[in-house]
Design an enzyme around this catalytic site. Structure first.
Site, PDB file in Angstrom:
ATOM      1  N   ASP A   1      31.420  78.997  24.623  1.00  0.00           N
ATOM      2  CA  ASP A   1      31.354  80.294  23.938  1.00  0.00           C
ATOM      3  C   ASP A   1      31.771  81.382  24.927  1.00  0.00           C
ATOM      4  OD1 ASP A   1      30.852  82.510  22.446  1.00  0.00           O
ATOM      5  OD2 ASP A   1      28.706  82.134  22.172  1.00  0.00           O
TER       6      ASP A   1
ATOM      7  N   ALA B   1      16.238  78.474  10.017  1.00  0.00           N
ATOM      8  CA  ALA B   1      17.258  77.452   9.750  1.00  0.00           C
ATOM      9  C   ALA B   1      17.451  77.277   8.242  1.00  0.00           C
ATOM     10  CB  ALA B   1      16.851  76.127  10.395  1.00  0.00           C
TER      11      ALA B   1
ATOM     12  N   LYS C   1      26.066  74.525  23.191  1.00  0.00           N
ATOM     13  CA  LYS C   1      26.963  75.656  23.403  1.00  0.00           C
ATOM     14  C   LYS C   1      26.618  76.313  24.740  1.00  0.00           C
ATOM     15  CE  LYS C   1      26.400  79.754  21.276  1.00  0.00           C
ATOM     16  NZ  LYS C   1      26.520  80.723  22.367  1.00  0.00           N
TER      17      LYS C   1
ATOM     18  N   GLY D   1      21.716  83.107  15.258  1.00  0.00           N
ATOM     19  CA  GLY D   1      20.782  84.107  14.734  1.00  0.00           C
ATOM     20  C   GLY D   1      19.452  83.496  14.332  1.00  0.00           C
TER      21      GLY D   1
ATOM     22  N   ASP E   1      21.614  79.060  27.240  1.00  0.00           N
ATOM     23  CA  ASP E   1      21.902  80.249  28.043  1.00  0.00           C
ATOM     24  C   ASP E   1      20.973  80.368  29.252  1.00  0.00           C
ATOM     25  OD1 ASP E   1      24.025  81.037  26.395  1.00  0.00           O
ATOM     26  OD2 ASP E   1      22.696  82.102  25.022  1.00  0.00           O
TER      27      ASP E   1
ATOM     28  N   GLY F   1      19.135  79.221  20.283  1.00  0.00           N
ATOM     29  CA  GLY F   1      19.074  79.374  21.725  1.00  0.00           C
ATOM     30  C   GLY F   1      17.659  79.479  22.248  1.00  0.00           C
TER      31      GLY F   1
ATOM     32  N   LYS G   1      34.066  83.640  23.908  1.00  0.00           N
ATOM     33  CA  LYS G   1      34.571  84.728  23.047  1.00  0.00           C
ATOM     34  C   LYS G   1      35.878  85.266  23.607  1.00  0.00           C
ATOM     35  CE  LYS G   1      30.096  85.871  21.060  1.00  0.00           C
ATOM     36  NZ  LYS G   1      29.198  85.005  21.876  1.00  0.00           N
TER      37      LYS G   1
HETATM   38  O1  3DU Z   1      19.597  84.411  19.968  1.00  0.00           O
HETATM   39  P1  3DU Z   1      19.582  83.022  20.574  1.00  0.00           P
HETATM   40  O2  3DU Z   1      18.823  82.921  21.868  1.00  0.00           O
HETATM   41  O3  3DU Z   1      19.184  81.976  19.559  1.00  0.00           O
HETATM   42  O4  3DU Z   1      21.102  82.666  21.015  1.00  0.00           O
HETATM   43  C1  3DU Z   1      22.183  82.813  20.149  1.00  0.00           C
HETATM   44  C2  3DU Z   1      23.442  82.415  20.868  1.00  0.00           C
HETATM   45  O5  3DU Z   1      24.564  82.585  20.015  1.00  0.00           O
HETATM   46  C3  3DU Z   1      23.739  83.219  22.116  1.00  0.00           C
HETATM   47  O6  3DU Z   1      24.418  82.359  23.032  1.00  0.00           O
HETATM   48  C4  3DU Z   1      24.683  84.293  21.639  1.00  0.00           C
HETATM   49  O7  3DU Z   1      25.532  84.771  22.669  1.00  0.00           O
HETATM   50  C5  3DU Z   1      25.470  83.561  20.571  1.00  0.00           C
HETATM   51  N1  3DU Z   1      25.985  84.380  19.510  1.00  0.00           N
HETATM   52  C6  3DU Z   1      25.180  85.153  18.739  1.00  0.00           C
HETATM   53  O8  3DU Z   1      23.968  85.175  18.946  1.00  0.00           O
HETATM   54  C7  3DU Z   1      25.725  85.908  17.698  1.00  0.00           C
HETATM   55  C8  3DU Z   1      27.048  85.877  17.445  1.00  0.00           C
HETATM   56  O9  3DU Z   1      27.523  86.562  16.445  1.00  0.00           O
HETATM   57  C9  3DU Z   1      27.852  85.069  18.228  1.00  0.00           C
HETATM   58  C10 3DU Z   1      27.288  84.337  19.234  1.00  0.00           C
END
Ligand code: 3DU
Length: 211
Positions: A58, A177, A31, A169, A9, A190, A60
């Site tokens: 992604d 993990a 992703k 998450g 992201d 992410g 959505k």
């Molecule tokens: O929280 P992180 O930075 O590890 O990113 C998680 C990614 O997964 C981010 O792109 C978010 O938009 C996506 N995502 C969720 O975090 C939760 C969901 O239910 C669906 C997608």
């Protein structure tokens, strides 16, 4: 044991490509979503795919069937291997995403329950289970389910059987993990990787932890 998927992201093309190149050896997929594509353009999908890493879009997707088809067709033509869509617009909209994915030799994943605290507000009370049944009926390839609630992932696994589960998450949202790696097919990480001082080292560590 699960695959490792980087949620890339980053909001600049150059930063994203540098991270993708350095982390690619440790990843099973990358992703991408609105944060990167709105800044770098959809062509970044093809650039990442050229590194040899499958790209999951992604977006959505959540519109009427015709618009879903138009969106998904663009995503696959750009070099993505999979699309993530929502179930709530209904089975015809979901089917449009699945059909576009399969016409292009790709995969379609359905958001069945989200990982953030608010994800428990509307995806509860049997809704996530209904979305899983929709995903199965539509022939989707898998679902998205929350690493922050492993018991829910296990409950949804019972409905979807052998279809894939990709689970966000882990890391910045608080899950580990190890919480879900035996329950899911792919762990999505992410910020814990792409904002790390050494993203390649972080990716290597997460890849080991997913095994
Ligand atoms: O929280 P992180 O930075 O590890 O990113 C998680 C990614 O997964 C981010 O792109 C978010 O938009 C996506 N995502 C969720 O975090 C939760 C969901 O239910 C669906 C997608």
């Amino acid at each position: 044991m699960s695959a490792l998927i980087l949620a890339l992201d980053a909001t600049s093309r150059d930063e994203a490509m540098a991270i993708a190149e350095s982390t690619a050896p440790y990843l099973d997929a990358i992703k991408i979503g609105y944060p990167l594509v709105l800044s770098a353009g959809l062509s970044v999908a093809g650039e990442i795919a050229a590194l040899g890493v499958p790209v999951i879009a992604d977006f959505k997707v959540a519109d009427i069937p015709n618009t879903n088809t138009l969106i998904c067709d663009q995503v696959f033509k750009a070099g993505c291997s999979a699309i993530i869509c929502h179930a709530f617009p209904g089975r015809d909209s979901l089917l449009a995403c699945v059909e576009s994915a399969h016409v292009h030799g790709g995969e379609c994943f359905v958001v069945c329950e989200m990982s953030h605290p608010g994800g428990a507000e509307w995806f509860s009370g049997g809704v996530a289970e209904a979305f899983c049944r929709m995903a199965v009926a539509a022939g989707a390839d898998g679902i998205i389910a929350p690493a922050t609630r492993p018991a829910r992932v296990a409950a949804l696994r019972a409905i979807i059987g052998g279809k894939k589960i990709y689970s966000p998450g882990v890391g910045a949202q608080g899950a580990a993990a190890e919480d879900v790696k035996e329950l899911v097919d792919g762990v999505i990480v992410g910020r814990a990787i792409y904002t790390a001082a050494d993203p390649a080292a972080a990716a290597k560590e997460y890849a080991q932890r997913c095994r």
